[in-house]
Design an enzyme around this catalytic site. Sequence first.
Site, PDB file in Angstrom:
ATOM      1  N   LYS A  32      89.266 -18.173 131.532  1.00  0.00           N
ATOM      2  CA  LYS A  32      89.240 -18.453 132.986  1.00  0.00           C
ATOM      3  C   LYS A  32      88.213 -17.594 133.735  1.00  0.00           C
ATOM      4  CE  LYS A  32      94.008 -20.106 133.155  1.00  0.00           C
ATOM      5  NZ  LYS A  32      94.552 -19.581 131.897  1.00  0.00           N
TER       6      LYS A  32
HETATM    7  O1  LIG Z   1      97.194 -24.278 134.453  1.00  0.00           O
HETATM    8  C1  LIG Z   1      97.300 -23.520 133.480  1.00  0.00           C
HETATM    9  C2  LIG Z   1      96.202 -23.000 132.824  1.00  0.00           C
HETATM   10  C3  LIG Z   1      96.394 -22.233 131.712  1.00  0.00           C
HETATM   11  N1  LIG Z   1      97.633 -21.941 131.258  1.00  0.00           N
HETATM   12  C4  LIG Z   1      97.743 -21.125 130.026  1.00  0.00           C
HETATM   13  O2  LIG Z   1      98.355 -21.934 129.005  1.00  0.00           O
HETATM   14  C5  LIG Z   1      99.280 -21.159 128.257  1.00  0.00           C
HETATM   15  C6  LIG Z   1     100.681 -21.702 128.439  1.00  0.00           C
HETATM   16  O3  LIG Z   1     101.597 -20.961 127.695  1.00  0.00           O
HETATM   17  P1  LIG Z   1     103.123 -21.454 127.419  1.00  0.00           P
HETATM   18  O4  LIG Z   1     103.719 -20.339 126.650  1.00  0.00           O
HETATM   19  O5  LIG Z   1     103.045 -22.731 126.637  1.00  0.00           O
HETATM   20  O6  LIG Z   1     103.736 -21.641 128.753  1.00  0.00           O
HETATM   21  C7  LIG Z   1      99.103 -19.720 128.729  1.00  0.00           C
HETATM   22  O7  LIG Z   1      98.111 -19.140 127.934  1.00  0.00           O
HETATM   23  C8  LIG Z   1      98.590 -19.865 130.143  1.00  0.00           C
HETATM   24  O8  LIG Z   1      97.797 -18.777 130.544  1.00  0.00           O
HETATM   25  C9  LIG Z   1      98.722 -22.447 131.904  1.00  0.00           C
HETATM   26  O9  LIG Z   1      99.882 -22.234 131.522  1.00  0.00           O
HETATM   27  N2  LIG Z   1      98.529 -23.239 133.004  1.00  0.00           N
END
Ligand SMILES: O=c1ccn([C@@H]2O[C@H](COP(=O)(O)O)[C@@H](O)[C@H]2O)c(=O)[nH]1
Length: 312
Positions: free
Chosen positions: A106
């Site tokens: 990001k």
């Molecule tokens: O909008 C967003 C952008 C990035 N993320 C990232 O995805 C994963 C989600 O992790 P989970 O454990 O499946 O919830 C995490 O790395 C976030 O930084 C997001 O969730 N939403």
Amino acid sequence: MFIDELVKRIKEKKSNVVVGLDPRIESIPKIVKDQCFEKYGNTLKAVGKAILGFNKEIIDYVYDIVPAVKPQIAFYEQYGLEGLKAYIETCKYAKEKGLVVIGDIKRGDIGSTSEAYSNAHLGNVNIEGVIHETFAVDSITVNPYMGGDTLEAFIKEINEKDKGMFVLVKTSNKGSGQLQDLEVAGKKIYEVVAELVDEIGKQSLGKCGYSSIGAVVGATYKEQSKSLRKKMPKTYFLVPGYGAQGGTAEDIIHCFNEDGLGAVINSSRGIIFAYKNAGYTEEKYGEAARTEALKMRDAINKVLIANGKCYY
Ligand SMILES: O=c1ccn([C@@H]2O[C@H](COP(=O)(O)O)[C@@H](O)[C@H]2O)c(=O)[nH]1
């Protein structure tokens, strides 16, 4: 091109699942941690080694059933250089196993600073004629909210080096609407960003018909994903928010086009820490992750087929 490689692997594996490699030391099984802490003490090095050992086992169990992994750099960065070493080694190992690697970093800043980020995460650095790759992965996530000019350095690298990026459009978090849903001249801000991403994506279209410049669209916003899919027909979506954040296979159906392509769905905690679910022991954390990734793949494929969107 990056996007052709990604689509190829999606079709080969018959899977749209991305495994999020977001290691949390408190959730890494004791059997992995103990060995490292015994050898290196309660140090950052021990944590880095534990993370790498854990990730390698997860990768060994999923590399043949998913097209890609998405390490979130924050989980590594918090442990300083030792964490970043684990990030680099994890990305390298995943690539050796034939996985597409999406670095969830990001980034985004004024042009010259974006160029430095781009060198670090997509390209390389030149030290008096000697080329070094530092964190380079196949694709990254970028934050466009400083404006379109901040993306130019990344676009240049993508087109020159066959890399990809996913631009934050509509994020999965509860508060994403606070700013992204504000209206300006009759459009929501995330819709304006979507139009920008669709436009710049035209410079990077692959043979598969999709662009190497994709969009991040949260699984937690079903209606918004439906309208975004129509607005951005050639943009690949990286969809976080499945599983731990509540997104289901039904929720992400509109992220896909009629060809059954157009989206990869990420789950991090839900897969890598699946050993905490009933029926597993700590030792079987790799097996648990594989079972969960297969379950997710099958749930998504089932909904795609039910909606006439089979891609394989
Ligand atoms: O909008 C967003 C952008 C990035 N993320 C990232 O995805 C994963 C989600 O992790 P989970 O454990 O499946 O919830 C995490 O790395 C976030 O930084 C997001 O969730 N939403």
